[in-house]
Every structure is written in structure tokens, then in C-alpha cells.
Design a protein around this motif. Structure first.
Motif, PDB file in Angstrom:
ATOM      1  N   GLY A  61     -26.327 -16.925  41.429  1.00  0.00           N
ATOM      2  CA  GLY A  61     -26.283 -18.378  41.616  1.00  0.00           C
ATOM      3  C   GLY A  61     -27.052 -19.149  40.555  1.00  0.00           C
ATOM      4  N   PRO A  62     -27.229 -20.475  40.785  1.00  0.00           N
ATOM      5  CA  PRO A  62     -27.842 -21.334  39.757  1.00  0.00           C
ATOM      6  C   PRO A  62     -29.370 -21.449  39.826  1.00  0.00           C
ATOM      7  N   ASP A  63     -29.995 -21.029  40.933  1.00  0.00           N
ATOM      8  CA  ASP A  63     -31.438 -21.252  41.087  1.00  0.00           C
ATOM      9  C   ASP A  63     -32.246 -20.417  40.093  1.00  0.00           C
ATOM     10  N   ALA A  64     -33.485 -20.894  39.806  1.00  0.00           N
ATOM     11  CA  ALA A  64     -34.265 -20.294  38.713  1.00  0.00           C
ATOM     12  C   ALA A  64     -35.346 -19.315  39.181  1.00  0.00           C
ATOM     13  N   VAL A  78     -36.561 -12.834  33.948  1.00  0.00           N
ATOM     14  CA  VAL A  78     -37.951 -12.398  33.783  1.00  0.00           C
ATOM     15  C   VAL A  78     -38.306 -11.684  35.086  1.00  0.00           C
ATOM     16  N   LEU A  79     -38.686 -10.411  35.004  1.00  0.00           N
ATOM     17  CA  LEU A  79     -39.051  -9.654  36.198  1.00  0.00           C
ATOM     18  C   LEU A  79     -40.574  -9.506  36.209  1.00  0.00           C
ATOM     19  N   ALA A  80     -41.216 -10.115  37.200  1.00  0.00           N
ATOM     20  CA  ALA A  80     -42.682 -10.075  37.295  1.00  0.00           C
ATOM     21  C   ALA A  80     -43.080  -9.168  38.456  1.00  0.00           C
ATOM     22  N   ILE A  81     -43.893  -8.149  38.160  1.00  0.00           N
ATOM     23  CA  ILE A  81     -44.343  -7.203  39.190  1.00  0.00           C
ATOM     24  C   ILE A  81     -45.829  -7.444  39.442  1.00  0.00           C
ATOM     25  N   ARG A  88     -51.094 -17.846  38.807  1.00  0.00           N
ATOM     26  CA  ARG A  88     -50.813 -19.080  38.063  1.00  0.00           C
ATOM     27  C   ARG A  88     -50.513 -18.772  36.589  1.00  0.00           C
ATOM     28  N   ALA A  89     -51.170 -17.742  36.041  1.00  0.00           N
ATOM     29  CA  ALA A  89     -50.858 -17.326  34.664  1.00  0.00           C
ATOM     30  C   ALA A  89     -49.383 -16.962  34.551  1.00  0.00           C
ATOM     31  N   LEU A  90     -48.869 -16.282  35.566  1.00  0.00           N
ATOM     32  CA  LEU A  90     -47.450 -15.917  35.584  1.00  0.00           C
ATOM     33  C   LEU A  90     -46.564 -17.164  35.635  1.00  0.00           C
ATOM     34  N   MET A  91     -47.001 -18.147  36.434  1.00  0.00           N
ATOM     35  CA  MET A  91     -46.219 -19.390  36.527  1.00  0.00           C
ATOM     36  C   MET A  91     -46.085 -20.058  35.152  1.00  0.00           C
ATOM     37  N   PHE A  92     -47.216 -20.161  34.427  1.00  0.00           N
ATOM     38  CA  PHE A  92     -47.190 -20.792  33.104  1.00  0.00           C
ATOM     39  C   PHE A  92     -46.233 -20.050  32.166  1.00  0.00           C
ATOM     40  N   VAL A  93     -46.356 -18.715  32.136  1.00  0.00           N
ATOM     41  CA  VAL A  93     -45.514 -17.909  31.239  1.00  0.00           C
ATOM     42  C   VAL A  93     -44.056 -17.966  31.678  1.00  0.00           C
ATOM     43  N   GLY A  94     -43.827 -17.830  32.999  1.00  0.00           N
ATOM     44  CA  GLY A  94     -42.455 -17.846  33.518  1.00  0.00           C
ATOM     45  C   GLY A  94     -41.736 -19.148  33.202  1.00  0.00           C
ATOM     46  N   ARG A 130     -32.994 -17.391  32.120  1.00  0.00           N
ATOM     47  CA  ARG A 130     -32.339 -18.184  33.166  1.00  0.00           C
ATOM     48  C   ARG A 130     -33.029 -18.079  34.529  1.00  0.00           C
ATOM     49  N   LYS A 131     -33.698 -16.940  34.758  1.00  0.00           N
ATOM     50  CA  LYS A 131     -34.262 -16.701  36.096  1.00  0.00           C
ATOM     51  C   LYS A 131     -35.609 -15.975  36.020  1.00  0.00           C
ATOM     52  N   VAL A 132     -36.446 -16.238  37.024  1.00  0.00           N
ATOM     53  CA  VAL A 132     -37.699 -15.488  37.180  1.00  0.00           C
ATOM     54  C   VAL A 132     -37.703 -14.866  38.578  1.00  0.00           C
ATOM     55  N   VAL A 133     -37.884 -13.539  38.638  1.00  0.00           N
ATOM     56  CA  VAL A 133     -38.006 -12.828  39.916  1.00  0.00           C
ATOM     57  C   VAL A 133     -39.434 -12.296  40.015  1.00  0.00           C
ATOM     58  N   VAL A 134     -40.151 -12.677  41.073  1.00  0.00           N
ATOM     59  CA  VAL A 134     -41.526 -12.206  41.288  1.00  0.00           C
ATOM     60  C   VAL A 134     -41.517 -11.237  42.468  1.00  0.00           C
ATOM     61  N   ALA A 135     -42.028 -10.005  42.254  1.00  0.00           N
ATOM     62  CA  ALA A 135     -42.082  -9.001  43.325  1.00  0.00           C
ATOM     63  C   ALA A 135     -43.533  -8.688  43.662  1.00  0.00           C
ATOM     64  N   VAL A 136     -43.885  -8.799  44.945  1.00  0.00           N
ATOM     65  CA  VAL A 136     -45.256  -8.551  45.418  1.00  0.00           C
ATOM     66  C   VAL A 136     -45.242  -7.372  46.403  1.00  0.00           C
ATOM     67  N   PRO A 137     -46.369  -6.635  46.560  1.00  0.00           N
ATOM     68  CA  PRO A 137     -46.344  -5.432  47.399  1.00  0.00           C
ATOM     69  C   PRO A 137     -46.132  -5.693  48.889  1.00  0.00           C
ATOM     70  N   GLU A 138     -46.624  -6.823  49.378  1.00  0.00           N
ATOM     71  CA  GLU A 138     -46.417  -7.110  50.804  1.00  0.00           C
ATOM     72  C   GLU A 138     -46.234  -8.607  51.021  1.00  0.00           C
ATOM     73  N   ARG A 139     -45.620  -8.943  52.154  1.00  0.00           N
ATOM     74  CA  ARG A 139     -45.209 -10.334  52.401  1.00  0.00           C
ATOM     75  C   ARG A 139     -46.365 -11.316  52.318  1.00  0.00           C
ATOM     76  N   SER A 140     -47.558 -10.904  52.811  1.00  0.00           N
ATOM     77  CA  SER A 140     -48.684 -11.839  52.884  1.00  0.00           C
ATOM     78  C   SER A 140     -49.120 -12.331  51.508  1.00  0.00           C
ATOM     79  N   ILE A 141     -48.829 -11.559  50.443  1.00  0.00           N
ATOM     80  CA  ILE A 141     -49.254 -11.944  49.095  1.00  0.00           C
ATOM     81  C   ILE A 141     -48.270 -12.942  48.472  1.00  0.00           C
ATOM     82  N   GLY A 142     -47.080 -13.052  49.072  1.00  0.00           N
ATOM     83  CA  GLY A 142     -46.061 -13.956  48.523  1.00  0.00           C
ATOM     84  C   GLY A 142     -46.529 -15.393  48.425  1.00  0.00           C
ATOM     85  N   GLY A 143     -47.448 -15.785  49.316  1.00  0.00           N
ATOM     86  CA  GLY A 143     -47.950 -17.163  49.312  1.00  0.00           C
ATOM     87  C   GLY A 143     -48.635 -17.547  48.016  1.00  0.00           C
TER      88      GLY A 143
END
Length: 654
Positions: free
Chosen positions: A128-131, A156-159, A56-62, A72-85
Motif C-alpha cells: 500500500g501507500p503508507d510509509a 528501511v528495515l529497522a531491528i 528517536r535516532a531511528l526516527m531522524f534517520v528513517g 518508500r517505507k520504514v518497517v520497525v521491528a521490536v522484540p515485544e509489544r510493550s516496546i512498540g510504544g
């Protein structure tokens, strides 16, 4: 079976202040506010424990970077699919923030599907246009093969789980990707980790790259001290002989919600049959009365009370679909309902990013070389939830056995497990701000402790190491083979503090001058000694425990602190925890590494050793005052050590 009452190596108590879980008018917790204050930084490094609210801290900053900083864009990268939620669409406006975090379904790439289709979706998103987009580390790496660093301009690239990144160019494409993006684009980067360690051997980034990040650290003490319900955390060891499955009942408290991690099949503790091991553990609990069809949960009747316990088996991978159903049940239901499961048995799973708030006891079998892994496992039981007042981490370790060929490995593992726990204690303890004492009346106050003769950091590099790297540096020191043996030997504090520790600092930071090495060394010693000492108040005076005696905080000097081996407690703990014969074996193993005699010289003395034993009816003792007996005892130790090593090599070759 009952309760397990073995004394903990570490017991930390917290104030239950409620501050780390309460939110302000914008819906932010304490940690998130700290991060948001640094939202303008181009490169932001967030170190905070599991469950502190990093996503959520990332969401506020992003969102601030999207709406107010021209990104224009925020890309969030997580180590495995289950953490994407953790980064799914989240309504933030209703709690006082100015925008919601919204991820369109097509921009959530943490779903089943081929890597090729995800790479196409990633590139389409950038054009594309999405953020906002969420993907795995792997998707980011594969997509980057088809992109140039400049394609990340405006993003913004968030790891997430940043400790997966490594500066090792050969083995970490993510590390080199990050460096290329930093040097070839105007991208903003937010790196997040709950580890406190940059990795266990290789740093995450090169020092020059890391110095470009603005760090925000919210430590375990901040987090746990600010909880409502959880008030104490214990770290303990239990030693066993023989097979661990025969000893598991001594430490498995069936009244506690438990995550049990069995040993890796390649480790010495493993029986090499993981399915059979799970069966033995279940038999220890009681009698299986059935398995739920939809969830895979095993129902086991306790031998002592007759109650039914719900056990999840994440080890058996012979039926992948069944295990997937169990995992889905744990994620969807057990994370919300206290009675959904009682014990989870796992091997490689249920560590990082796994959320079971009700877990009270993490029981781990076997030595874990990775401090990152240990802190991730501890993080599984440190969630704050009503009804849970104590969290416990127990490490079940094999006692070294003189008859085993890998006795040296076993001793080293035991020493490293103990010293790793001492490091965990320091990670979990309150942080102090140490300052040089300017004059006799310059008193310590609150969180600031003044120390006579302490050198203040003279350069930005030292300030950076002291601010963000001390835990990493202590990890390096404590996991060093020579140091682990020295810490529990009879080594004087002077040698530990003035010879061994500076040597490791120089290896870790070859760019430092001797002045800088000394400034860092003092901080490591001071931080370690003060953090492991209990504090008490007598009237208006504060005292800190050092070397088993209490010292007035206002009388602290660097010379006094340097007279103490900060890790001597490891030996005291060992001497309480194991039998005298095992302690002698550990002591002999450590001592053997310091004998100044070649194996050829030792072998040449073997006939004399046999004759000495025949004459005296016992083996020569290395503690004897007679120099000849002492020499023969040294030779015998070396010969035994060589035989054990040779036996271990032959076993490994088979």
C-alpha cells in the motif's frame, strides 16, 4: 535493615557535563547527532545504552531516508509489544526537525490480536501507500514466510534490540531472514542494541555480513558522563550462606527505589517456591496493611520507621489479569510519578525496555550467565532524573560450601560473576584512543595515549575488531572457564597474556593470521589494563595506576603492560569479600583442575591418605614442601572432587 555499606567492586564517577541529554537546533541529543551523520549508510549498526534515545535516532534517520534518499517505507521491528510504544507518533518539527514521525493506528501492529491478522496487515502495508509500520520481531518473521526478499526493495528495515538476532541458522530465523534480505533486496537496514554484547555464545551475524555495517557506538561513559544529575554508579557483590531470603535484609536498602530480581526457579539459589520467596521478602520489609484494588500494589508498613512502602509483585502469575493491571500501572504511572512505587519484585520481567527512571538500586539474586542480561538490568537504574545522584547494582551470591555436591559449579559461578563485573567496569569507563609511540618525544595528549612498541592494526579486519568487537572479545575471554579460574589463581601475567588470551582470540576469529592475532591481543591487554587503572595528575604529568603503582603515561610500553595480569584484581576482590575458609575452598577447587593425576591413581593412594591422617592427626596439606605429603593432598582433593560430582549427578537424576 538500614543502609548497606559493603565496598563496591566497581565505583565509577562521572562529570555531570549535561551534554548527552541536551539537544541541538534540530532537537537531537549528542548520540542522535552521531547517528544522523551516518544516515547515508545502507547498513547502520547503532550500539548505545538504554535511555540514550535510540528510538528517536531511528526516527531522524528513517525520515531522512524517506524524504531525501528515495526510500518508500520504514518497517520497525521490536522484540515485544510493550516496546512498540517507543516508536509511536512523535512531533519532531516543533524542536527543529523537517518532518514528524507519524504511525497510523492501523500500522501499529504492537497491539493485541492474532498473528494471522497482523501478517495480513504487514503484507497490505508493503503493497500500500503508507510509509511507516511498527511490529514485533515475531510478526516480521511470520510475514517473511509469505514474502520474497525482493518484496523489501525500497524499504528501511529497522531491528530494535538487535542482540536478539543470532547467526545460529538452526535457532534464529530472524538472523537468516536478515541475511536473505541483505543478499536479495536493496533494503536499507538500521540495527539497534543497548547490549554491547552480540549475544553470549553465538554472534549476531557472520563476520562477512557484519563487516558490511557502518557502526555508530555511543558507550556508557559517553552517556553517563553527559548526564545532569547522576554522578556515580556502583557494582558490588554480597555473599550469603543458607537461604537468600534470610540474607536479603542485609542488602535491601528501604530508603532506595529498588528493582529486586529473584533467581530463576531452575538455579541453585532458588528455593523452588517463587511465591513463598516473595512472601519472605515482603516479611523482611515489614507488615502488609493491604493491596490496592485497581493497581495490585501491596502496601507494607516498614518495621523500622513505620512508613508505608508501595511494593509491586511481578512474580505471582496465578492471576494474569491482576499482574497485567500492575504492569500497566507501572508503565503508565510509575514511569512518571516518583511516589507511585518503591520496590518492584520481578523474576523474568522488568529488564529489557522497562522504564522506571526513579529506580536507584538493582538488586539481583543469583549468578546471571548472560552479560546481556546484566547490562540490561544495570540499565534499569542508570536513567538520569532529578534527585538521583548514585545508581547501584548489587549481586547477591551464594558462597560455595564444601558440604555441597555442586561446589565446583558454585565456585565457577562466583568467579564468573566477579570477572563479569570487571568487564562491566570497562564498559562503563572512558574510552581511549591507543596509538603507537613513534619516538621518545611523541607524547600522549587528551584521550589519545601513545604506547611504545604497540603494533598498529595492519588490516581492515583488525581495525573492525578493535573498533567494534573489543567488549565482545573480553566477554568471551572473561566467561571462559579456564580463564576465569586462571584470572584468580596465581597464574603469571606472561601465561595469561601470551598463552591463554591468544588461544581464545584464535578460537573466536579463526580467519586471523598470527600477525593479526598479536595486534588484537595487544589491544585487549592495553584496553583492559588502562581502563581498570585510576588516573591522577601531578603538575603537568599524567599518571596511570597499574599493578598497584602509578606510572607516567608517557613511559608506557607494551612490554610494561604485558607484565601485568589485567584481571588479577578479581583475586584481590575475592580475598577481601569472603572468609578465609571459603577462599581456601575456591583456591582448592581451582587447583584441583590442574592436578596431573588420574582418579584411579588417586583412589589407589586412599589407604595411604587414611594412614597419614591417623599418624599426623590432620589432613595432608598441598602447600607442604614434603613431596609425599603434597602428592597425598592432591589425591585427597581429586577423590573429594569426584565424590562431589557423583553426588551432584545422582541428585540431578532424581
Amino acid at each position: 535493615m538500614g543502609k548497606h555499606s559493603r565496598e563496591n567492586l566497581v565505583d565509577v564517577h562521572y562529570a555531570q557535563a549535561g551534554t548527552s541529554v541536551s539537544t541541538d537546533g534540530m532537537g537531537m541529543r549528542e548520540m542522535q547527532r552521531r547517528v544522523y551523520e551516518q544516515r547515508a549508510a545502507q547498513y547502520l549498526l547503532i550500539k548505545a545504552p538504554p535511555a540514550s534515545g535510540k528510538s528517536r535516532a531511528l526516527m531522524f534517520v528513517g525520515l531522512d531516508k524517506l524524504f531525501n534518499q528515495g526510500r518508500r517505507k520504514v518497517v520497525v521491528a521490536v522484540p515485544e509489544r510493550s516496546i512498540g510504544g517507543s516508536f509511536a507518533s512523535t512531533p519532531l518539527v516543533r524542536n527543529g526537525f523537517f518532518a514528524n514521525w507519524e504511525v497510523k493506528p492501523e500500522n501499529n501492529l504492537c497491539t493485541p490480536g492474532s498473528s494471522a491478522s497482523k501478517v495480513e496487515a504487514f503484507i497490505r502495508f508493503l503493497q500500500g501507500p503508507d510509509a511507516i509500520l511498527v511490529c514485533t520481531h515475531a510478526t516480521l518473521r511470520f510475514a517473511f514466510e509469505n514474502l520474497a526478499p525482493a518484496d523489501f526493495n525500497g524499504t528501511v528495515l529497522a531491528i530494535d534490540e538487535f542482540h536478539h538476532v543470532s547467526a545460529d541458522l538452526e535457532n534464529s530465523r530472524l538472523g537468516s531472514l536478515l541475511r536473505e534480505v541483505m543478499n536479495g533486496s536493496d533494503a536499507h537496514i538500521v540495527a539497534m542494541t543497548g547490549s554491547y554484547f552480540r549475544g553470549d555464545a553465538v554472534p549476531v551475524l557472520m563476520p562477512g555480513d557484519e563487516a558490511r555495517f557502518t557502526p555508530v557506538t555511543f558507550n556508557y561513559y559517553d552517556q553517563l558522563n553527559g548526564y545532569k544529575y547522576l554522578k556515580s554508579l556502583g557494582i558490588g557483590h554480597h555473599f550469603y550462606q543458607g537461604r537468600y531470603t534470610d540474607a536479603i535484609g542485609e542488602v535491601l536498602d528501604l530508603d532506595k527505589k529498588t528493582i529486586l530480581h529473584i533467581p530463576n526457579v531452575n538455579s541453585g539459589e532458588s528455593t523452588k517456591d517463587k511465591i513463598e520467596e516473595v512472601g519472605a521478602i515482603v516479611d523482611t520489609i515489614g507488615e502488609v496493611v493491604g493491596t490496592e484494588e485497581g493497581t495490585g500494589i501491596i502496601l507494607v508498613r516498614r518495621r523500622d520507621t513505620g512508613d508505608i512502602l508501595r511494593v509491586a509483585d511481578l512474580v505471582d502469575d496465578t492471576d494474569q489479569k491482576a499482574r497485567a493491571r500492575t504492569l500497566a500501572y507501572l508503565v503508565d504511572t510509575a514511569s512518571k510519578e516518583r511516589d507511585a512505587v518503591d520496590i518492584i519484585i520481578a523474576l523474568g520481567m522488568a529488564k529489557e525496555g522497562f522504564d522506571w527512571p526513579f529506580a536507584e538500586h538493582a538488586l539481583t539474586v543469583g549468578y546471571r550467565a548472560s552479560l546481556t542480561e546484566i547490562i540490561q538490568i544495570i540499565g534499569r537504574v542508570t536513567r538520569d532524573v532529578e534527585g538521583k545522584t548514585h545508581a547501584q547494582f548489587t549481586n547477591l551470591l551464594a558462597e560455595p560450601d564444601a558440604a555441597q555436591s555442586e561446589v565446583t559449579v558454585s565456585v565457577n559461578n562466583m568467579l564468573k560473576a566477579i570477572t563479569a563485573s570487571l568487564l562491566m567496569e570497562q564498559v562503563l569507563a572512558q574510552n581511549f584512543d591507543f596509538k603507537a609511540k613513534k619516538n621518545p618525544d611523541d607524547a600522549s595528549e587528551g584521550n589519545t595515549i601513545k604506547i611504545g612498541g604497540l603494533k598498529e592494526p595492519s588490516t581492515d579486519r583488525v581495525r573492525q575488531i578493535v573498533a567494534t568487537d573489543l567488549n565482545d572479545l573480553k566477554a568471551k575471554i572473561l566467561q571462559d572457564d579456564t580463564f576465569a579460574r586462571a584470572a584468580v589463581g596465581s597464574l603469571e601475567a606472561e601465561t595469561t597474556n601470551k598463552v591463554l588470551i591468544p588461544k581464545i582470540i584464535r578460537e573466536q576469529y579463526p580467519d586471523l593470521s598470527e600477525t593479526e592475532v598479536e595486534e588484537v591481543r595487544q589491544r585487549v591487554i592495553v584496553d583492559s589494563v588502562i581502563k581498570t587503572g585510576r588516573e591522577k595528575q601531578v603538575g603537568d604529568k599524567r599518571f596511570i595506576e597499574m599493578a598497584n603503582q602509578f606510572v607516567n603515561i608517557d613511559d608506557l610500553t607494551i612490554n610494561l603492560i604485558d607484565s601485568i595480569n589485567p584481571f588479577q584484581r578479581a583475586f584481590e576482590i575475592l580475598s577481601k569479600s569472603v572468609t578465609p575458609s571459603v577462599l581456601k575452598l575456591i583456591s582448592d577447587t581451582i587447583y584441583a583442575t590442574r592436578i596431573e593425576m588420574t582418579i584411579d591413581e588417586a583412589m589407589a593412594l586412599f589407604p595411604q591418605i587414611k594412614a597419614w591422617i591417623a599418624t599426623h592427626g590432620r589432613e595432608p596439606d598441598r602447600r607442604a614442601e614434603d613431596s609425599e605429603e603434597h602428592k597425598l593432598a592432591d589425591a585427597l582433593l581429586l577423590v573429594r572432587d569426584a565424590v562431589a560430582k557423583r553426588k551432584a549427578e545422582l541428585e540431578a537424576a532424581q
